[in-house]
Scaffold this motif. Structure first.
Motif, PDB file in Angstrom:
ATOM      1  N   LEU A  17      52.105  39.178  50.869  1.00 45.45           N
ATOM      2  CA  LEU A  17      51.412  39.372  49.831  1.00 45.45           C
ATOM      3  C   LEU A  17      50.818  38.535  49.211  1.00 45.45           C
ATOM      4  CD1 LEU A  17      52.895  42.718  48.535  1.00 45.45           C
ATOM      5  CD2 LEU A  17      51.002  42.773  49.850  1.00 45.45           C
ATOM      6  N   LEU A  20      48.283  36.624  51.108  1.00 46.80           N
ATOM      7  CA  LEU A  20      47.171  37.281  51.282  1.00 46.80           C
ATOM      8  C   LEU A  20      46.305  37.254  49.925  1.00 46.80           C
ATOM      9  CD1 LEU A  20      48.070  40.424  53.103  1.00 46.80           C
ATOM     10  CD2 LEU A  20      46.714  38.528  54.118  1.00 46.80           C
ATOM     11  N   CYS A  21      46.845  37.270  48.677  1.00 42.86           N
ATOM     12  CA  CYS A  21      46.259  37.176  47.404  1.00 42.86           C
ATOM     13  C   CYS A  21      45.441  35.856  47.292  1.00 42.86           C
ATOM     14  CB  CYS A  21      47.272  37.502  46.270  1.00 42.86           C
ATOM     15  SG  CYS A  21      47.696  39.300  46.244  1.00 42.86           S
ATOM     16  N   ALA A  24      42.658  35.355  49.396  1.00 43.22           N
ATOM     17  CA  ALA A  24      41.394  36.530  48.949  1.00 43.22           C
ATOM     18  C   ALA A  24      40.932  35.777  47.725  1.00 43.22           C
ATOM     19  CB  ALA A  24      42.000  37.735  48.396  1.00 43.22           C
ATOM     20  N   SER A 110      41.437  41.203  38.249  1.00 42.96           N
ATOM     21  CA  SER A 110      40.720  42.126  39.078  1.00 42.96           C
ATOM     22  C   SER A 110      40.083  43.138  38.496  1.00 42.96           C
ATOM     23  CB  SER A 110      41.533  42.296  40.245  1.00 42.96           C
ATOM     24  OG  SER A 110      42.122  41.319  41.045  1.00 42.96           O
ATOM     25  N   THR A 159      34.920  44.140  47.517  1.00 45.14           N
ATOM     26  CA  THR A 159      36.054  44.025  48.642  1.00 45.14           C
ATOM     27  C   THR A 159      37.263  43.359  48.333  1.00 45.14           C
ATOM     28  OG1 THR A 159      34.371  44.666  50.278  1.00 45.14           O
ATOM     29  CG2 THR A 159      36.568  43.970  51.008  1.00 45.14           C
ATOM     30  N   LEU A 160      37.090  42.144  47.986  1.00 49.14           N
ATOM     31  CA  LEU A 160      37.977  40.988  47.718  1.00 49.14           C
ATOM     32  C   LEU A 160      38.718  41.238  46.277  1.00 49.14           C
ATOM     33  CD1 LEU A 160      36.316  37.670  48.864  1.00 49.14           C
ATOM     34  CD2 LEU A 160      38.078  39.085  50.086  1.00 49.14           C
ATOM     35  N   SER A 162      38.910  44.474  45.052  1.00 50.30           N
ATOM     36  CA  SER A 162      39.873  45.478  45.105  1.00 50.30           C
ATOM     37  C   SER A 162      40.881  45.285  45.978  1.00 50.30           C
ATOM     38  CB  SER A 162      38.597  46.331  45.882  1.00 50.30           C
ATOM     39  OG  SER A 162      37.725  46.891  44.979  1.00 50.30           O
ATOM     40  N   LEU A 163      40.932  44.355  46.982  1.00 49.55           N
ATOM     41  CA  LEU A 163      42.242  44.011  47.663  1.00 49.55           C
ATOM     42  C   LEU A 163      43.062  43.260  46.803  1.00 49.55           C
ATOM     43  CD1 LEU A 163      40.647  42.524  51.080  1.00 49.55           C
ATOM     44  CD2 LEU A 163      41.847  44.586  50.743  1.00 49.55           C
ATOM     45  N   LEU A 164      42.716  42.582  45.820  1.00 46.79           N
ATOM     46  CA  LEU A 164      43.442  41.988  44.984  1.00 46.79           C
ATOM     47  C   LEU A 164      44.019  42.888  44.045  1.00 46.79           C
ATOM     48  CD1 LEU A 164      41.565  38.537  43.998  1.00 46.79           C
ATOM     49  CD2 LEU A 164      43.770  38.625  45.325  1.00 46.79           C
ATOM     50  N   ILE A 166      44.783  46.072  44.548  1.00 42.40           N
ATOM     51  CA  ILE A 166      45.682  46.930  45.290  1.00 42.40           C
ATOM     52  C   ILE A 166      46.907  45.951  45.558  1.00 42.40           C
ATOM     53  CG2 ILE A 166      46.132  48.270  47.714  1.00 42.40           C
ATOM     54  CD1 ILE A 166      43.277  48.870  47.788  1.00 42.40           C
ATOM     55  N   MET A 167      46.711  44.742  45.893  1.00 43.22           N
ATOM     56  CA  MET A 167      47.754  43.865  46.535  1.00 43.22           C
ATOM     57  C   MET A 167      48.987  43.548  45.263  1.00 43.22           C
ATOM     58  SD  MET A 167      46.808  41.724  49.728  1.00 43.22           S
ATOM     59  CE  MET A 167      45.296  40.882  48.827  1.00 43.22           C
TER      60      MET A 167
END
Length: 202
Positions: A17, A20-21, A24, A110, A159-160, A162-164, A166-167
């Motif tokens: 995680l 990935l963060c 991103a 974010s 998108t990016l 939002s991913l940040l 969520i993660m």
């Protein structure tokens, strides 16, 4: 040590995680997937390094501590092996709290970035600025035409970030679990953790 096994499982989850963060956040420095002509064209919240610092660097330290807890008894103390394990779990509690702070920082950055929208070149304008207010573009895609450049900047940022979001939320939950786990390990030593991650009390 069951609480140590729980912590190791959490550490294994936090590492990917964090990676990935970080990735991103790095991608956000390329609005719409292209190299920006000026740093002023990049959304301000990207420079807060929520994914790199909050959910990246600050998350690596708790993860490494969690991974080392399984076999860490600190050599015991005063002839009492469980005392060393309790101290190790207490240290994991401290690092877990740091993880919660880091993940919380990324989550807030974010959320603010999603609400403000990206910085872009507006219609009939030569200035790069924020074209939206209070997240109005999230419910009305017709407003997306307000951004002329870079191309596809809105879905890219949305998108990016939002991913940040969520993660970092997942990271915060995992670290909060270790806060509780660390308290239990400190107070109880070797104790059951309700079969978390399929581990049994040893």
């Amino acid at each position: 040590m069951c609480t140590g096994s729980c912590a190791k499982c959490l550490g294994v989850t936090l590492i990917p995680l964090a990676i990935l963060c970080t990735l991103a956040n790095i991608l956000l420095f390329f609005p719409g997937g292209i190299v920006s002509d000026s740093n002023d064209h990049i959304t301000d919240e990207v420079w807060y390094f929520g994914g790199i610092l909050g959910s990246g660097v600050l998350m690596v330290f708790p993860a490494l501590v969690f991974l080392g807890l399984k076999n860490n008894d600190c050599c015991g103390c005063c002839g009492n092996e469980s005392c060393g394990k309790r101290f190790a779990m207490f240290s994991s509690f401290i690092f877990a709290a740091v993880g919660v702070v880091g993940a919380g920082y990324n989550f807030i950055v974010s959320a603010v970035a999603i609400n403000k929208g990206p910085k872009c070149l507006g219609q009939n304008s030569t200035q790069w600025d924020y074209q939206f207010h209070n997240g109005d573009y999230l419910t009305n895609r017709d407003l997306w035409t307000a951004c002329q450049k870079p191309e596809d900047i809105i879905p890219w940022n949305l998108t990016l970030f939002s991913l940040l979001l969520i993660m970092s939320g997942v990271q915060a939950v995992l670290c909060a679990i270790q806060v509780i786990n660390g308290i239990l390990g400190t107070l109880c030593g070797d104790c059951s953790c309700c079969g978390f991650c399929g581990e049994k009390n040893e």
